[in-house]
Write a protein that holds these residues in place. Structure first.
Motif, PDB file in Angstrom:
ATOM      1  N   ARG A   1       0.816  -1.210   0.000  1.00  0.00           N
ATOM      2  CA  ARG A   1       0.000   0.000   0.000  1.00  0.00           C
ATOM      3  C   ARG A   1       0.852   1.263   0.000  1.00  0.00           C
ATOM      4  O   ARG A   1       1.857   1.352   0.709  1.00  0.00           O
ATOM      5  N   GLN A   2       0.437   2.236  -0.800  1.00  0.00           N
ATOM      6  CA  GLN A   2       1.109   3.525  -0.806  1.00  0.00           C
ATOM      7  C   GLN A   2       0.959   4.197   0.556  1.00  0.00           C
ATOM      8  O   GLN A   2      -0.092   4.127   1.191  1.00  0.00           O
ATOM      9  N   ILE A   3       2.022   4.871   0.998  1.00  0.00           N
ATOM     10  CA  ILE A   3       1.992   5.583   2.276  1.00  0.00           C
ATOM     11  C   ILE A   3       1.584   7.022   2.002  1.00  0.00           C
ATOM     12  O   ILE A   3       2.391   7.848   1.554  1.00  0.00           O
ATOM     13  N   GLY A   4       0.315   7.334   2.247  1.00  0.00           N
ATOM     14  CA  GLY A   4      -0.194   8.671   1.990  1.00  0.00           C
ATOM     15  C   GLY A   4      -0.023   9.055   0.534  1.00  0.00           C
ATOM     16  O   GLY A   4      -0.393   8.306  -0.370  1.00  0.00           O
ATOM     17  N   ASP A   5       0.566  10.239   0.301  1.00  0.00           N
ATOM     18  CA  ASP A   5       0.842  10.701  -1.056  1.00  0.00           C
ATOM     19  C   ASP A   5       2.322  10.599  -1.397  1.00  0.00           C
ATOM     20  O   ASP A   5       2.773  11.182  -2.381  1.00  0.00           O
ATOM     21  N   SER A   6       3.065   9.855  -0.607  1.00  0.00           N
ATOM     22  CA  SER A   6       4.514   9.796  -0.783  1.00  0.00           C
ATOM     23  C   SER A   6       4.899   8.849  -1.911  1.00  0.00           C
ATOM     24  O   SER A   6       4.056   8.199  -2.535  1.00  0.00           O
ATOM     25  N   ASP A   7       6.205   8.743  -2.143  1.00  0.00           N
ATOM     26  CA  ASP A   7       6.732   7.793  -3.118  1.00  0.00           C
ATOM     27  C   ASP A   7       6.969   6.418  -2.505  1.00  0.00           C
ATOM     28  O   ASP A   7       7.524   5.537  -3.165  1.00  0.00           O
TER      29      ASP A   7
ATOM     30  N   GLY B   1       6.155  -1.938   3.352  1.00  0.00           N
ATOM     31  CA  GLY B   1       6.698  -3.250   3.066  1.00  0.00           C
ATOM     32  C   GLY B   1       7.737  -3.298   1.967  1.00  0.00           C
ATOM     33  O   GLY B   1       8.247  -4.376   1.650  1.00  0.00           O
ATOM     34  N   LEU B   2       8.061  -2.152   1.363  1.00  0.00           N
ATOM     35  CA  LEU B   2       9.095  -2.091   0.333  1.00  0.00           C
ATOM     36  C   LEU B   2      10.162  -1.085   0.741  1.00  0.00           C
ATOM     37  O   LEU B   2       9.880  -0.144   1.488  1.00  0.00           O
ATOM     38  N   PRO B   3      11.397  -1.238   0.244  1.00  0.00           N
ATOM     39  CA  PRO B   3      12.470  -0.296   0.608  1.00  0.00           C
ATOM     40  C   PRO B   3      12.081   1.144   0.271  1.00  0.00           C
ATOM     41  O   PRO B   3      11.395   1.371  -0.722  1.00  0.00           O
ATOM     42  N   PRO B   4      12.508   2.105   1.122  1.00  0.00           N
ATOM     43  CA  PRO B   4      13.428   1.952   2.250  1.00  0.00           C
ATOM     44  C   PRO B   4      12.760   1.597   3.574  1.00  0.00           C
ATOM     45  O   PRO B   4      13.428   1.574   4.594  1.00  0.00           O
ATOM     46  N   ARG B   5      11.460   1.332   3.582  1.00  0.00           N
ATOM     47  CA  ARG B   5      10.788   0.903   4.805  1.00  0.00           C
ATOM     48  C   ARG B   5      11.092  -0.567   5.088  1.00  0.00           C
ATOM     49  O   ARG B   5      11.660  -1.270   4.261  1.00  0.00           O
ATOM     50  N   SER B   6      10.700  -1.035   6.270  1.00  0.00           N
ATOM     51  CA  SER B   6      10.905  -2.439   6.640  1.00  0.00           C
ATOM     52  C   SER B   6      10.349  -3.346   5.553  1.00  0.00           C
ATOM     53  O   SER B   6       9.252  -3.092   5.031  1.00  0.00           O
ATOM     54  N   ASN B   7      11.082  -4.385   5.214  1.00  0.00           N
ATOM     55  CA  ASN B   7      10.683  -5.185   4.062  1.00  0.00           C
ATOM     56  C   ASN B   7      11.218  -6.609   4.164  1.00  0.00           C
ATOM     57  O   ASN B   7      12.061  -6.921   4.998  1.00  0.00           O
ATOM     58  N   HIS B   8      10.678  -7.437   3.277  1.00  0.00           N
ATOM     59  CA  HIS B   8      11.105  -8.838   3.164  1.00  0.00           C
ATOM     60  C   HIS B   8      11.622  -9.101   1.747  1.00  0.00           C
ATOM     61  O   HIS B   8      11.339 -10.145   1.151  1.00  0.00           O
TER      62      HIS B   8
ATOM     63  N   PRO C   1      10.934   9.403   8.360  1.00  0.00           N
ATOM     64  CA  PRO C   1      11.863   8.289   8.579  1.00  0.00           C
ATOM     65  C   PRO C   1      11.847   7.747  10.001  1.00  0.00           C
ATOM     66  O   PRO C   1      12.160   6.572  10.217  1.00  0.00           O
ATOM     67  N   ASP C   2      11.457   8.576  10.964  1.00  0.00           N
ATOM     68  CA  ASP C   2      11.435   8.112  12.350  1.00  0.00           C
ATOM     69  C   ASP C   2      10.307   7.130  12.619  1.00  0.00           C
ATOM     70  O   ASP C   2      10.285   6.467  13.661  1.00  0.00           O
ATOM     71  N   ASP C   3       9.364   7.027  11.695  1.00  0.00           N
ATOM     72  CA  ASP C   3       8.272   6.070  11.866  1.00  0.00           C
ATOM     73  C   ASP C   3       8.744   4.630  11.712  1.00  0.00           C
ATOM     74  O   ASP C   3       8.073   3.697  12.153  1.00  0.00           O
ATOM     75  N   ASP C   4       9.871   4.445  11.073  1.00  0.00           N
ATOM     76  CA  ASP C   4      10.345   3.109  10.745  1.00  0.00           C
ATOM     77  C   ASP C   4      11.869   3.092  10.830  1.00  0.00           C
ATOM     78  O   ASP C   4      12.560   3.100   9.802  1.00  0.00           O
ATOM     79  N   PRO C   5      12.431   3.071  12.031  1.00  0.00           N
ATOM     80  CA  PRO C   5      13.887   3.207  12.193  1.00  0.00           C
ATOM     81  C   PRO C   5      14.672   2.119  11.461  1.00  0.00           C
ATOM     82  O   PRO C   5      14.228   0.985  11.332  1.00  0.00           O
ATOM     83  N   ILE C   6      15.839   2.487  10.977  1.00  0.00           N
ATOM     84  CA  ILE C   6      16.709   1.578  10.244  1.00  0.00           C
ATOM     85  C   ILE C   6      17.206   0.477  11.168  1.00  0.00           C
ATOM     86  O   ILE C   6      17.584   0.722  12.314  1.00  0.00           O
TER      87      ILE C   6
END
Length: 271
Positions: free
Chosen positions: A102-108, A112-119, A152-157
Motif C-alpha cells: 500500500r502507498q503511504i499517503g501521497d509519498s513515493d 513493506g518495500l524499501p526503504p521501509r521495513s521489508n522482506h 523516517p522516524d516512523d520506521d527506524p533503520i
C-alpha cells in the motif's frame, strides 16, 4: 458520507445445493480480474481456493500448516507476517502468492518495500519457488531512497533492512506479467463510505483485496462455468480492536458489517 449504491455481488436463489453467484456488472468483474498480474491470473484459473492472510500476530505457523492446501493461491499484505514460513515451508513455499503493498499517503513509498521495513530477500526466494505477483496501490513502485521518506522516524533503520531492490526483483517490479498498480478507489469498492475529513481515507488493504478477489472469482465463474466458484478463505481478519493496525481512516464499521455476513464460499477464520 453515504452508502447509496447497491452491493456489487448478490446471491440468487439456488437451483441446486450449491448457491450460484451472479455479478451485477460483468465489466467490473472483468476489470477486477485484469487488475491482477498475469502470473496470478493463470494461477487462479488452476486454483481451488484463494487464501488472504492478515498481519495478525495471533495467527501462527502451526495454524497455517493445518489450514493451507496444495491448490491454494495466497494473498499477503505489506510487511507480511511469517515471511520465512511462506518462503521455506515444504507446502507454503510452492503456492502461488500475490503480494499487496500500500502507498503511504501521497509519498513515493509503499509499506513493506524499501526503504521501509521489508522482506525483499524473502520475496526473491518466493519468486524462485512459485509464481509471485505484486500489486502496488495507486502508483508503481518508485524505487525511493531514504531521502524520499517524509517520516523516517516512523520506521527506524535496522541491520536486517534492505534499502536497495536487487536486480531480480527490479525485473519483476518492471514487468506487467508480475506487477500491476491497483487504485484504492477501484470500482470494486465504489460503494465504500469514505471519511471526507480524513486525508487518504480508503478501504483497508484486506478489504480492498477481498473485494477485488471476490469480483475476480465472479469473472472466472462466469467464463469457466464450473460447478461452484473459487473458495475464499480469510485468516486472521478479526472484528475487534485487538490488533495494532486499526487506522482511523478506514471505515471499520462498514467493513465489519459486510464481513459479518460473508457470502457462501467465503470462510473467515478469526483469532
Amino acid at each position: 458520507m453515504s452508502n447509496t449504491e447497491k452491493p456489487i455481488l448478490k446471491q440468487n436463489v439456488s437451483l441446486s445445493e450449491n448457491s450460484e453467484y451472479v455479478f451485477d456488472n460483468i465489466s467490473i468483474a472483468t476489470s477486477a480480474f485484469l487488475m491482477l498480474p498475469a502470473v496470478i491470473q493463470t494461477a487462479l484459473e488452476q486454483a481451488k481456493r484463494v487464501v488472504l492472510i492478515a498481519n495478525n500476530p495471533a495467527v501462527t505457523t502451526t495454524q497455517l500448516e493445518v489450514l493451507l492446501q496444495p491448490d491454494d493461491v495466497l494473498v499477503l499484505f505489506n510487511h507480511f507476517i511469517h515471511a520465512d514460513f511462506f518462503a521455506g515451508h515444504q507446502l507454503a513455499s510452492l503456492l502461488p502468492k500475490l503480494l499487496f503493498f500500500r502507498q503511504i499517503g501521497d509519498s513515493d513509498l509503499h509499506f513493506g518495500l524499501p526503504p521501509r521495513s521489508n522482506h525483499v530477500s524473502v520475496m526473491e526466494q518466493m519468486a524462485e519457488n512459485a509464481p509471485l505477483g505484486i500489486l502496488t496501490s495507486n502508483q508503481s513502485y518508485q524505487f525511493p531512497s531514504l531521502a524520499d521518506d517524509p517520516n523516517p522516524d516512523d520506521d527506524p533503520i535496522t541491520a536486517q533492512r534492505i534499502l536497495n531492490v536487487p536486480s531480480s526483483m527490479q525485473k519483476l517490479l518492471s514487468s506487467p506479467i508480475y506487477h500491476i498498480v491497483l487504485s484504492e478507489r477501484h470500482e470494486v469498492v465504489a460503494d465504500y463510505p469514505y471519511f471526507n475529513d480524513i486525508h487518504s481515507s480508503a478501504p483497508s488493504s484486506g478489504f480492498l483485496l477481498y473485494r477485488l478477489i471476490l469480483a475476480a472469482r465472479a469473472y472466472l465463474y462466469h467464463i469457466q462455468k464450473t460447478e461452484r466458484p473459487l473458495e475464499i478463505v480469510m485468516i486472521g481478519f478479526n472484528d475487534n480492536d485487538e490488533t495494532a493496525h486499526f487506522w482511523h481512516g478506514h471505515n471499520w464499521a462498514f467493513e465489519r458489517q459486510e464481513m459479518s455476513r460473508p457470502p457462501k464460499g467465503v470462510i473467515v477464520h478469526r483469532y
